[in-house]
Design a protein around this motif. Structure first.
Motif: not given
Length: 185
Positions: A65-86
């Motif tokens: 979008d106007e703020d970010e580039e396109a982000y195209v990815k495949v995620f296999i066996n993903a683990q979110i290790l950390e979530e931060t921010g308000e």
């Protein structure tokens, strides 16, 4: 090939998914079919449970979008290790829950570990809209839906609409599989 998207109410959407390995049958074809399905349905992400498979696989294409580039990815066996921010609210929808959009609170930054489609391991920091899409799809492989993040009152107010979706009483421009649809249609 476009796959049918599993609708709200199907038990596969509530399963915690299992890891896969390089020997998973026809994985590259599945990934291609998931992208075809997601693009046909005008989505920005799709998780394997949404096509009926309880495996830890999801894809994203935020198209930019106007703020970010396109982000195209495949995620296999993903683990979110950390979530931060308000935490910030954003009006989310889901291909498995058509015609329902609600504000959902999520943190803006994540650290995620995953394998890509070539079985290369990554650990990556992601922020903004792309992080939100990843969190939404990651919830799918953990057996959670965005509606689970709503208040009890809000879920009660949506109950009849969600029941109608599971029965197939909804219009979409893409093929769906409904868990409670009458066979007499």
């Amino acid at each position: 090939m476009k796959l049918p998207i599993v609708a709200y109410g199907d038990p596969v959407l509530k399963k915690v998914c299992v890891d896969i390995d390089e020997t998973y049958p026809d994985l590259q074809e599945l990934i291609k079919n998931m992208f075809d399905t997601m693009y046909h349905a005008s989505g920005v992400g799709l998780a394997a449970p949404q096509v009926g498979l309880p495996i830890r696989l999801f894809i994203v294409d935020t198209k930019g979008d106007e703020d970010e580039e396109a982000y195209v990815k495949v995620f296999i066996n993903a683990q979110i290790l950390e979530e931060t921010g308000e935490p910030w609210a954003f009006n989310e929808g889901c291909l498995s829950i058509p015609e329902v959009r609600e504000d959902v609170m999520r943190k803006p930054n994540i650290l995620i570990s995953y394998y890509d489609e070539n079985w290369v391991k990554h650990e990556e920091k992601v922020s903004g809209f792309s992080a939100r899409v990843i969190q939404h799809e990651y919830d799918h492989i953990e057996g959670k839906l965005f509606t689970d993040k709503l208040s009890l009152l809000r879920r009660q107010l949506l109950k009849s609409k969600l029941d109608n979706i599971s029965k197939g009483n909804v219009r979409t421009d893409y093929k769906m599989r409904f868990p409670k649809q009458s066979k007499k249609r």
